[in-house]
Write a protein that holds these residues in place. Structure first.
Motif, PDB file in Angstrom:
ATOM      1  N   ILE A   1      -2.243  14.102   1.284  1.00 16.28           N
ATOM      2  CA  ILE A   1      -2.712  12.728   1.043  1.00 16.28           C
ATOM      3  C   ILE A   1      -1.737  11.730   1.646  1.00 16.28           C
ATOM      4  CG2 ILE A   1      -3.109  10.983  -0.743  1.00 16.28           C
ATOM      5  CD1 ILE A   1      -4.260  13.199  -2.508  1.00 16.28           C
ATOM      6  N   ALA A   2      -0.435  11.975   1.467  1.00 17.35           N
ATOM      7  CA  ALA A   2       0.573  11.066   2.019  1.00 17.35           C
ATOM      8  C   ALA A   2       0.478  10.993   3.538  1.00 17.35           C
ATOM      9  CB  ALA A   2       1.979  11.528   1.606  1.00 17.35           C
ATOM     10  N   ALA A   3       0.349  12.160   4.176  1.00 18.44           N
ATOM     11  CA  ALA A   3       0.278  12.189   5.638  1.00 18.44           C
ATOM     12  C   ALA A   3      -1.007  11.536   6.146  1.00 18.44           C
ATOM     13  CB  ALA A   3       0.363  13.631   6.128  1.00 18.44           C
ATOM     14  N   SER A   4      -2.120  11.794   5.469  1.00 21.24           N
ATOM     15  CA  SER A   4      -3.402  11.221   5.889  1.00 21.24           C
ATOM     16  C   SER A   4      -3.408   9.711   5.695  1.00 21.24           C
ATOM     17  CB  SER A   4      -4.546  11.863   5.100  1.00 21.24           C
ATOM     18  OG  SER A   4      -4.609  13.258   5.331  1.00 21.24           O
ATOM     19  N   PHE A   5      -2.840   9.264   4.571  1.00 17.20           N
ATOM     20  CA  PHE A   5      -2.737   7.825   4.338  1.00 17.20           C
ATOM     21  C   PHE A   5      -1.890   7.169   5.421  1.00 17.20           C
ATOM     22  CE2 PHE A   5       0.434   4.725   2.894  1.00 17.20           C
ATOM     23  CZ  PHE A   5      -0.391   3.636   2.654  1.00 17.20           C
ATOM     24  N   GLN A   6      -0.724   7.741   5.698  1.00 14.48           N
ATOM     25  CA  GLN A   6       0.180   7.129   6.674  1.00 14.48           C
ATOM     26  C   GLN A   6      -0.459   7.054   8.055  1.00 14.48           C
ATOM     27  OE1 GLN A   6       4.794   7.302   7.160  1.00 14.48           O
ATOM     28  NE2 GLN A   6       3.984   9.215   8.013  1.00 14.48           N
TER      29      GLN A   6
ATOM     30  N   TYR B   1      -5.557  -3.722   3.403  1.00 12.16           N
ATOM     31  CA  TYR B   1      -5.170  -2.410   2.876  1.00 12.16           C
ATOM     32  C   TYR B   1      -5.698  -2.141   1.475  1.00 12.16           C
ATOM     33  CZ  TYR B   1      -2.233  -1.517   6.891  1.00 12.16           C
ATOM     34  OH  TYR B   1      -1.799  -1.273   8.180  1.00 12.16           O
ATOM     35  N   ALA B   2      -6.448  -3.076   0.904  1.00 10.24           N
ATOM     36  CA  ALA B   2      -6.992  -2.863  -0.436  1.00 10.24           C
ATOM     37  C   ALA B   2      -7.991  -1.705  -0.449  1.00 10.24           C
ATOM     38  CB  ALA B   2      -7.659  -4.143  -0.945  1.00 10.24           C
ATOM     39  N   GLY B   3      -8.867  -1.659   0.550  1.00 10.31           N
ATOM     40  CA  GLY B   3      -9.853  -0.587   0.606  1.00 10.31           C
ATOM     41  C   GLY B   3      -9.219   0.778   0.820  1.00 10.31           C
ATOM     42  N   LEU B   4      -8.197   0.850   1.658  1.00  7.42           N
ATOM     43  CA  LEU B   4      -7.508   2.116   1.895  1.00  7.42           C
ATOM     44  C   LEU B   4      -6.814   2.585   0.619  1.00  7.42           C
ATOM     45  CD1 LEU B   4      -6.616   4.372   3.764  1.00  7.42           C
ATOM     46  CD2 LEU B   4      -4.733   2.910   4.549  1.00  7.42           C
ATOM     47  N   LYS B   5      -6.254   1.656  -0.131  1.00  3.89           N
ATOM     48  CA  LYS B   5      -5.647   2.018  -1.408  1.00  3.89           C
ATOM     49  C   LYS B   5      -6.672   2.653  -2.334  1.00  3.89           C
ATOM     50  CE  LYS B   5      -3.444  -1.106  -3.585  1.00  3.89           C
ATOM     51  NZ  LYS B   5      -3.132  -2.470  -4.079  1.00  3.89           N
TER      52      LYS B   5
ATOM     53  N   ALA C   1       0.833  -1.208   0.000  1.00  2.00           N
ATOM     54  CA  ALA C   1       0.000   0.000   0.000  1.00  2.00           C
ATOM     55  C   ALA C   1       0.866   1.257   0.000  1.00  2.00           C
ATOM     56  CB  ALA C   1      -0.930  -0.014   1.212  1.00  2.00           C
ATOM     57  N   TYR C   2       1.942   1.239   0.775  1.00  2.00           N
ATOM     58  CA  TYR C   2       2.892   2.363   0.777  1.00  2.00           C
ATOM     59  C   TYR C   2       3.475   2.563  -0.621  1.00  2.00           C
ATOM     60  CZ  TYR C   2       3.628   3.989   5.620  1.00  2.00           C
ATOM     61  OH  TYR C   2       3.501   4.596   6.845  1.00  2.00           O
ATOM     62  N   ASP C   3       3.922   1.479  -1.232  1.00  2.00           N
ATOM     63  CA  ASP C   3       4.566   1.583  -2.549  1.00  2.00           C
ATOM     64  C   ASP C   3       3.598   2.100  -3.611  1.00  2.00           C
ATOM     65  OD1 ASP C   3       6.999   0.750  -1.594  1.00  2.00           O
ATOM     66  OD2 ASP C   3       6.775  -1.325  -2.246  1.00  2.00           O
ATOM     67  N   LYS C   4       2.371   1.557  -3.619  1.00  3.41           N
ATOM     68  CA  LYS C   4       1.394   1.997  -4.611  1.00  3.41           C
ATOM     69  C   LYS C   4       1.040   3.471  -4.400  1.00  3.41           C
ATOM     70  CE  LYS C   4       0.471  -1.557  -7.263  1.00  3.41           C
ATOM     71  NZ  LYS C   4      -0.691  -2.425  -7.007  1.00  3.41           N
ATOM     72  N   THR C   5       0.816   3.863  -3.163  1.00  3.73           N
ATOM     73  CA  THR C   5       0.477   5.260  -2.888  1.00  3.73           C
ATOM     74  C   THR C   5       1.622   6.173  -3.315  1.00  3.73           C
ATOM     75  OG1 THR C   5      -0.956   4.639  -1.031  1.00  3.73           O
ATOM     76  CG2 THR C   5      -0.152   6.904  -1.081  1.00  3.73           C
ATOM     77  N   ALA C   6       2.841   5.782  -3.021  1.00  4.56           N
ATOM     78  CA  ALA C   6       4.006   6.579  -3.419  1.00  4.56           C
ATOM     79  C   ALA C   6       4.071   6.729  -4.936  1.00  4.56           C
ATOM     80  CB  ALA C   6       5.280   5.937  -2.884  1.00  4.56           C
ATOM     81  N   ARG C   7       3.799   5.643  -5.651  1.00  2.10           N
ATOM     82  CA  ARG C   7       3.858   5.690  -7.109  1.00  2.10           C
ATOM     83  C   ARG C   7       2.770   6.606  -7.655  1.00  2.10           C
ATOM     84  NH1 ARG C   7       2.982   0.466  -8.278  1.00  2.10           N
ATOM     85  NH2 ARG C   7       5.025   0.043  -7.388  1.00  2.10           N
TER      86      ARG C   7
END
Length: 480
Positions: A321-326, A285-289, A237-243
């Motif tokens: 978005i990055a901070a909220s996701f993390q 983590y699929a739903g969060l993605k 999930a981290y990697d996909k969000t980063a991409r």
């Protein structure tokens, strides 16, 4: 098929154990064995080594006891389960003699993730050099080794095969025992190398690109799985969000996202915490993605534009978005760990430590937040240093040492092993037996639920109307 190691998968997670009632202490190992069935191969091996003292039965002239000091145990560890080629030489007393890692960062950036066939080719190109460099930096040759340890699963079978083939070549050529290692067990046990007070039982949270595991380690090889991921792991999930946010994948998406998140407002995007309705220790983590992807679309962020080319306003949106996701991704870890600690203490009241290991454990935000959870519950947090959290040869070598002391290894393979030999690989390999209370209704995708805020969007949209239609289709399927 000749089994490399690990003949059974049970709650005791046992390997092929050729020894009867092995005994060892932290500093000195004493193995009582009967090797009469194996012929003279082991007599020549042990008696010619300065690492071992042997006693032979006068009647059978076979070894009945091997006594060795931890300082004399030296194991080469080889790791090729995914995208890094790693080797290390470790002594039984915990001294790391060498550690070598060949990264596939260029491939990760080029393909946006791990491409199994490309990863296999990259492993094959460097495996000989990596292993030789590990031996050279340890100032040793193969003749000085007590055993070879290698990851046999879980992981990508194409990649695992490269490491196992190399390990068997060395073991066969130099008459060395071989220890097959479970990748996730190695992530857990490497904590015992850096924290000598860490004794069984202990609780472990193992978090990486492919795995989320909460495991009660009751003894070496005896694990109870309290929780696992039902779809995507946190590292993925981290990697996909980063991409999607246009971050560089060269150092891994996780570190890039954590760095960007420091600039953002973690409360700005209201993501929902996964699986709040499921009172277990499992992860999703699929739903969060999907929530992240919808947030990116709603803010009209051009995901094709790299972060270094983004305007200041666009960068600020991405940072939020990055901070909220993390925040939400790690809050999911916190909630699951809280429950796992409660369950584990009921099973093993003497637990004092929570081990957090795996690639994501190098994230400082993760460590800080889980440190608060552990402190609140009266436990101690043990995190290996970042270089031992990501995939490495040290954790494999150390796990090999732990099992070698117990006599859990295979005899040397033949030096002339045929090219078409079928290796025993375990691409999918559970660590321990699932705890009864750990079974989740969300394991069935038909009963998994999604947050109400997403339902209306999904139901009113066709896949073609959204830029991320694969995830939307998955969410529809999840919603039943």
């Amino acid at each position: 098929m000749v089994s490399l190691v690990y003949n059974t998968l049970s709650s005791t997670f046992s390997r092929a154990n050729i020894f009867l009632k092995p005994q060892f202490s932290r500093r000195t190992s004493r193995l009582r064995i009967n090797l009469s069935q194996f012929g003279p191969i082991w007599s020549s091996k042990v008696t010619n080594s300065n690492s071992f003292t042997t006693r032979c039965s006068s009647s059978s002239n076979r070894i009945t006891e091997i006594s060795c000091d931890d300082n004399d145990i030296v194991v080469l560890g080889i790791e090729t389960s995914c995208d890094d080629t790693a080797a290390a030489v470790v002594r039984g007393n915990g001294e790391i003699l060498s550690q070598v890692i060949s990264s596939q960062a260029d491939l990760l950036e080029r393909y946006g993730g791990v491409a199994p066939k490309m990863a296999e080719e990259a492993h094959s190109q460097v495996i000989d050099q990596v292993v030789q460099r590990a031996l050279d930096e340890a100032n040793l040759t193969e003749k000085h080794l007590s055993a070879v340890a290698v990851t046999i699963g879980p992981g990508l079978s194409l990649c695992l095969r490269v490491g196992v083939r190399k390990a068997r070549q060395i073991a066969g050529s130099f008459n060395l025992p071989i220890v097959g290692v479970h990748h996730m067990e190695a992530h857990a046990l490497v904590a015992r190398l850096v924290e000598m007070e860490l004794q069984f039982p202990f609780l472990a949270l193992l978090i990486s690109g492919g795995h989320n595991l909460l495991v009660l380690a009751r003894d070496l090889g005896h694990y109870v799985q309290l929780g696992t991921t039902i779809d995507d792991a946190i590292g993925e999930a981290y990697d996909k969000t980063a991409r999607w946010l246009g971050l560089s994948m060269r150092r891994g998406g996780g570190s890039a996202l954590e760095e960007l998140a420091r600039e953002g407002n973690a409360q700005s995007v209201k993501f929902s915490v996964p699986m709040k309705q499921h009172k277990d220790c499992n992860f999703s983590y699929a739903g969060l993605k999907t929530q992240v992807r919808l947030a990116i679309e709603s803010k009209k962020i051009d995901t094709e534009t790299p972060i270094f080319s983004a305007s200041s306003q666009d960068r600020s949106l991405r940072a939020d978005i990055a901070a909220s996701f993390q925040r939400v991704a790690v809050l999911h870890l916190e909630e699951r760990c809280e429950r796992a600690i409660d369950w584990a203490l009921k099973i093993e009241p003497s637990i004092k430590f929570l081990v957090v290991s795996g690639g994501v454990a190098s994230n400082q935000y993760v460590r800080t937040r889980l440190g608060e959870v552990v402190k609140k519950n009266g436990l101690q947090l043990v995190c290996p240093p970042p270089k031992l959290c990501t995939d490495n040869g040290v954790m494999v070598a150390w796990t090999g040492i732990e099992h070698f002391r117990k006599g859990r290894f295979d005899l040397p393979p033949p030096a002339d092993e045929p090219e078409d030999f079928v290796f025993d690989l375990r691409p999918r390999w559970p660590l321990g037996e699932e705890h009864t209370e750990g079974r989740s209704g969300a394991r069935s995708l038909r009963t998994a639920r999604i947050h109400p805020s997403l339902t209306s969007i999904i139901q009113s949209s066709t896949p073609q109307s959204l830029p991320f239609n694969n995830d939307v289709e998955n969410m529809k399927h999840h919603a039943g």
